[in-house]
Motif scaffolding. Structure first.
Motif, PDB file in Angstrom:
ATOM      1  N   LYS A   1       0.834  -1.219   0.000  1.00 20.36           N
ATOM      2  CA  LYS A   1       0.000   0.000   0.000  1.00 20.36           C
ATOM      3  C   LYS A   1       0.862   1.259   0.000  1.00 20.36           C
ATOM      4  CE  LYS A   1      -2.001  -1.317   3.872  1.00 20.36           C
ATOM      5  NZ  LYS A   1      -1.301  -2.603   4.056  1.00 20.36           N
ATOM      6  N   SER A   2       1.861   1.286   0.891  1.00 17.92           N
ATOM      7  CA  SER A   2       2.730   2.471   0.974  1.00 17.92           C
ATOM      8  C   SER A   2       3.534   2.625  -0.312  1.00 17.92           C
ATOM      9  CB  SER A   2       3.683   2.369   2.163  1.00 17.92           C
ATOM     10  OG  SER A   2       2.957   2.262   3.363  1.00 17.92           O
ATOM     11  N   THR A   3       3.983   1.498  -0.875  1.00 18.22           N
ATOM     12  CA  THR A   3       4.726   1.534  -2.130  1.00 18.22           C
ATOM     13  C   THR A   3       3.855   2.147  -3.222  1.00 18.22           C
ATOM     14  OG1 THR A   3       5.891  -0.470  -1.464  1.00 18.22           O
ATOM     15  CG2 THR A   3       5.947   0.078  -3.807  1.00 18.22           C
ATOM     16  N   LEU A   4       2.598   1.715  -3.291  1.00 19.18           N
ATOM     17  CA  LEU A   4       1.677   2.235  -4.303  1.00 19.18           C
ATOM     18  C   LEU A   4       1.483   3.742  -4.129  1.00 19.18           C
ATOM     19  CD1 LEU A   4      -0.455   1.903  -6.536  1.00 19.18           C
ATOM     20  CD2 LEU A   4      -2.109   1.320  -4.747  1.00 19.18           C
ATOM     21  N   MET A   5       1.325   4.167  -2.865  1.00 20.24           N
ATOM     22  CA  MET A   5       1.126   5.593  -2.605  1.00 20.24           C
ATOM     23  C   MET A   5       2.349   6.399  -3.038  1.00 20.24           C
ATOM     24  SD  MET A   5      -0.425   7.121   0.878  1.00 20.24           S
ATOM     25  CE  MET A   5      -2.204   7.077   0.922  1.00 20.24           C
ATOM     26  N   ARG A   6       3.540   5.859  -2.758  1.00 22.45           N
ATOM     27  CA  ARG A   6       4.771   6.559  -3.152  1.00 22.45           C
ATOM     28  C   ARG A   6       4.857   6.683  -4.675  1.00 22.45           C
ATOM     29  NH1 ARG A   6       7.307   3.485   0.818  1.00 22.45           N
ATOM     30  NH2 ARG A   6       8.185   2.095  -0.750  1.00 22.45           N
ATOM     31  N   ILE A   7       4.407   5.625  -5.373  1.00 18.30           N
ATOM     32  CA  ILE A   7       4.452   5.667  -6.851  1.00 18.30           C
ATOM     33  C   ILE A   7       3.458   6.720  -7.367  1.00 18.30           C
ATOM     34  CG2 ILE A   7       3.990   4.359  -8.966  1.00 18.30           C
ATOM     35  CD1 ILE A   7       4.992   1.851  -7.465  1.00 18.30           C
ATOM     36  N   ILE A   8       2.241   6.734  -6.791  1.00 20.94           N
ATOM     37  CA  ILE A   8       1.242   7.716  -7.255  1.00 20.94           C
ATOM     38  C   ILE A   8       1.753   9.138  -6.997  1.00 20.94           C
ATOM     39  CG2 ILE A   8      -1.119   8.588  -6.939  1.00 20.94           C
ATOM     40  CD1 ILE A   8      -1.985   5.731  -6.242  1.00 20.94           C
ATOM     41  N   ALA A   9       2.446   9.323  -5.857  1.00 22.33           N
ATOM     42  CA  ALA A   9       2.948  10.655  -5.504  1.00 22.33           C
ATOM     43  C   ALA A   9       4.194  11.038  -6.302  1.00 22.33           C
ATOM     44  CB  ALA A   9       3.242  10.713  -4.012  1.00 22.33           C
TER      45      ALA A   9
ATOM     46  N   PHE B   1       7.246   9.654  -5.875  1.00 24.04           N
ATOM     47  CA  PHE B   1       8.492   9.464  -5.124  1.00 24.04           C
ATOM     48  C   PHE B   1       9.217   8.193  -5.539  1.00 24.04           C
ATOM     49  CE2 PHE B   1       5.998  11.990  -1.974  1.00 24.04           C
ATOM     50  CZ  PHE B   1       6.827  13.098  -1.986  1.00 24.04           C
ATOM     51  N   ASP B   2       8.480   7.286  -6.158  1.00 22.95           N
ATOM     52  CA  ASP B   2       9.052   6.006  -6.565  1.00 22.95           C
ATOM     53  C   ASP B   2       8.507   5.729  -7.969  1.00 22.95           C
ATOM     54  OD1 ASP B   2      10.342   3.602  -6.534  1.00 22.95           O
ATOM     55  OD2 ASP B   2       9.437   2.878  -4.661  1.00 22.95           O
ATOM     56  N   SER B   3       9.166   4.851  -8.705  1.00 26.53           N
ATOM     57  CA  SER B   3       8.670   4.607 -10.065  1.00 26.53           C
ATOM     58  C   SER B   3       8.113   3.193 -10.171  1.00 26.53           C
ATOM     59  CB  SER B   3       9.802   4.814 -11.058  1.00 26.53           C
ATOM     60  OG  SER B   3      10.853   3.954 -10.710  1.00 26.53           O
ATOM     61  N   ALA B   4       7.186   3.020 -11.088  1.00 25.69           N
ATOM     62  CA  ALA B   4       6.609   1.703 -11.327  1.00 25.69           C
ATOM     63  C   ALA B   4       7.581   0.895 -12.171  1.00 25.69           C
ATOM     64  CB  ALA B   4       5.285   1.868 -12.055  1.00 25.69           C
ATOM     65  N   SER B   5       7.545  -0.436 -12.059  1.00 22.25           N
ATOM     66  CA  SER B   5       8.376  -1.275 -12.926  1.00 22.25           C
ATOM     67  C   SER B   5       7.772  -1.326 -14.315  1.00 22.25           C
ATOM     68  CB  SER B   5       8.488  -2.679 -12.347  1.00 22.25           C
ATOM     69  OG  SER B   5       9.004  -2.618 -11.043  1.00 22.25           O
TER      70      SER B   5
ATOM     71  N   GLY C   1       3.714  -0.109 -16.433  1.00 23.10           N
ATOM     72  CA  GLY C   1       2.417   0.536 -16.264  1.00 23.10           C
ATOM     73  C   GLY C   1       2.597   1.996 -15.925  1.00 23.10           C
ATOM     74  N   LYS C   2       1.475   2.704 -15.736  1.00 26.31           N
ATOM     75  CA  LYS C   2       1.635   4.128 -15.447  1.00 26.31           C
ATOM     76  C   LYS C   2       0.539   4.682 -14.551  1.00 26.31           C
ATOM     77  CE  LYS C   2       0.038   5.033 -20.120  1.00 26.31           C
ATOM     78  NZ  LYS C   2       0.426   5.545 -21.411  1.00 26.31           N
ATOM     79  N   VAL C   3       0.832   5.873 -14.043  1.00 30.92           N
ATOM     80  CA  VAL C   3      -0.131   6.618 -13.237  1.00 30.92           C
ATOM     81  C   VAL C   3      -0.392   7.924 -13.972  1.00 30.92           C
ATOM     82  CG1 VAL C   3      -0.532   7.792 -11.046  1.00 30.92           C
ATOM     83  CG2 VAL C   3       0.747   5.647 -11.079  1.00 30.92           C
ATOM     84  N   LEU C   4      -1.658   8.200 -14.262  1.00 28.05           N
ATOM     85  CA  LEU C   4      -2.011   9.466 -14.904  1.00 28.05           C
ATOM     86  C   LEU C   4      -2.740  10.339 -13.900  1.00 28.05           C
ATOM     87  CD1 LEU C   4      -3.431   8.051 -18.267  1.00 28.05           C
ATOM     88  CD2 LEU C   4      -1.171   9.034 -17.890  1.00 28.05           C
ATOM     89  N   ILE C   5      -2.258  11.582 -13.740  1.00 22.77           N
ATOM     90  CA  ILE C   5      -2.936  12.526 -12.856  1.00 22.77           C
ATOM     91  C   ILE C   5      -3.459  13.649 -13.740  1.00 22.77           C
ATOM     92  CG2 ILE C   5      -2.668  14.121 -10.926  1.00 22.77           C
ATOM     93  CD1 ILE C   5      -0.729  12.133  -9.713  1.00 22.77           C
ATOM     94  N   ASP C   6      -4.776  13.757 -13.804  1.00 21.59           N
ATOM     95  CA  ASP C   6      -5.446  14.662 -14.744  1.00 21.59           C
ATOM     96  C   ASP C   6      -4.874  14.480 -16.155  1.00 21.59           C
ATOM     97  OD1 ASP C   6      -7.317  15.633 -13.053  1.00 21.59           O
ATOM     98  OD2 ASP C   6      -6.415  17.615 -12.770  1.00 21.59           O
ATOM     99  N   GLY C   7      -4.661  13.251 -16.533  1.00 17.45           N
ATOM    100  CA  GLY C   7      -4.235  12.918 -17.885  1.00 17.45           C
ATOM    101  C   GLY C   7      -2.734  12.964 -18.119  1.00 17.45           C
TER     102      GLY C   7
ATOM    103  N   ALA D   1       7.517  12.632 -11.172  1.00 23.11           N
ATOM    104  CA  ALA D   1       8.352  13.299 -10.166  1.00 23.11           C
ATOM    105  C   ALA D   1       7.468  13.831  -9.048  1.00 23.11           C
ATOM    106  CB  ALA D   1       9.108  14.448 -10.817  1.00 23.11           C
ATOM    107  N   PRO D   2       8.036  14.002  -7.829  1.00 21.36           N
ATOM    108  CA  PRO D   2       7.232  14.550  -6.737  1.00 21.36           C
ATOM    109  C   PRO D   2       6.771  15.971  -7.059  1.00 21.36           C
ATOM    110  CG  PRO D   2       9.345  13.720  -5.938  1.00 21.36           C
ATOM    111  CD  PRO D   2       9.410  13.728  -7.427  1.00 21.36           C
TER     112      PRO D   2
END
Ligand SMILES: Nc1ncnc2c1ncn2[C@@H]1O[C@H](COP(=O)(O)OP(=O)(O)O)[C@@H](O)[C@H]1O
Ligand SMILES: [Mg+2]
Length: 261
Positions: free
Chosen positions: A57-65, A67-71, A73-79, A84-85
């Motif tokens: 859970k914490s790892t996922l939160m760090r990736i969304i924020a 602070f950490d990168s996914a191996s 896949g991706k995270v889109l924030i407002d597209g 980066a933090p």
């Protein structure tokens, strides 16, 4: 902010055997923590993450924020892909995050650095201290406050930043039961007052069901999304009343627990 998590995977290089996962990931191999995660978080919503300890859970939160990168896949924030933090993403952790050598006022002031006008800044700081019920304690140091008051000061410091996303990683985990219930109520009020997307990790199923517009339940690692539940119920919520009681029973069973616990 709308958050879209797409086919997200995260692997760590296992350096040594862990007692819990002995044999699963031999040292020197890649150990998958997050597996093919897909979900979507609506702007301004309150989303709770629950799952077994160590599931990521914490790892996922760090990736969304960022602070950490996914191996993969991706995270889109407002597209936009998040890589980066950002100063618009603010964290509140379980551990005390206040500076012990600074007063409540000085700690909250750290979150107010973006307000350049001196008078407005001082006014805002007091307003936020008042908002979290700490008026009169602005000159106190963290060690002169109770655990709940320290949490409130941290929430004030986070809110004054007016973040786009507030990340809370088991923020009330170390508090006593009654204080935790009070803080829950206050978080509902905070979310009603501020137009802010909140991501909230908790190990407490009832806390997630009390607070969340959405509750995402993760499996043990490699962690997958076991359930993605939308909760369109007004506050305050009675977890004993149907249909919330049925959802609560389902989440307990999903977590391998008995709902009478
Ligand atoms: N930097 C890291 N290097 C190697 N393994 C890590 C690292 N960070 C986390 N892990 C592993 O990933 C798993 C998930 O950790 P974490 O995200 O802290 O879980 P949770 O917050 O759900 O309790 C744990 O088993 C942990 O050992
Ligand atoms: Mg954690």
């Amino acid at each position: 902010m709308k958050i879209v998590v797409q086919d997200l995977n995260k692997c760590f290089l296992e350096r040594r055997h862990s007692i819990r996962f002995l044999g699963q990931c031999p040292p020197g191999t890649e150990c998958r923590v997050l597996k093919d995660l897909n979900f979507c978080i609506e702007p301004g919503s309150f989303t709770c993450f629950i799952g077994p300890s160590g599931c990521g859970k914490s790892t996922l939160m760090r990736i969304i924020a960022g602070f950490d990168s996914a191996s993969s896949g991706k995270v889109l924030i407002d597209g936009e892909e998040c890589s980066a933090p950002s100063s618009r993403h603010v964290f509140v952790f379980q551990e005390d995050g206040l500076f012990p050598w600074l007063t409540v006022w000085q700690n909250v002031a750290i979150g107010a650095r973006h307000i350049h006008d001196h008078e407005e800044r001082a006014e805002q700081i007091m307003e936020y201290i008042d908002l979290v019920g700490l008026a009169g304690f602005e000159g106190h140091y963290p060690h002169q406050l109770s655990g709940g008051m320290r949490r409130r000061a941290e929430v004030a410091r986070a809110l004054i930043v007016e973040p786009d996303i507030l990340f809370m990683d088991e923020p009330f985990g170390a508090l006593d039961f009654v204080t935790r219930l009070q803080m829950r109520e206050e978080m509902v009020n905070v979310h009603t007052m501020f137009d802010m997307t909140i991501l909230f990790i908790t190990h407490d199923i009832d806390e997630a069901l009390q607070l969340g517009d959405q509750v995402i339940v993760f499996s043990d690692r490699p962690s997958t999304v076991k359930a993605d539940i939308k909760l369109d119920f007004p506050h305050p919520r009675d977890l004993g009343a149907e249909p919330l009681a049925r959802i609560r029973r389902e989440v307990y069973y999903l977590m391998g627990l008995h709902p009478a616990l």
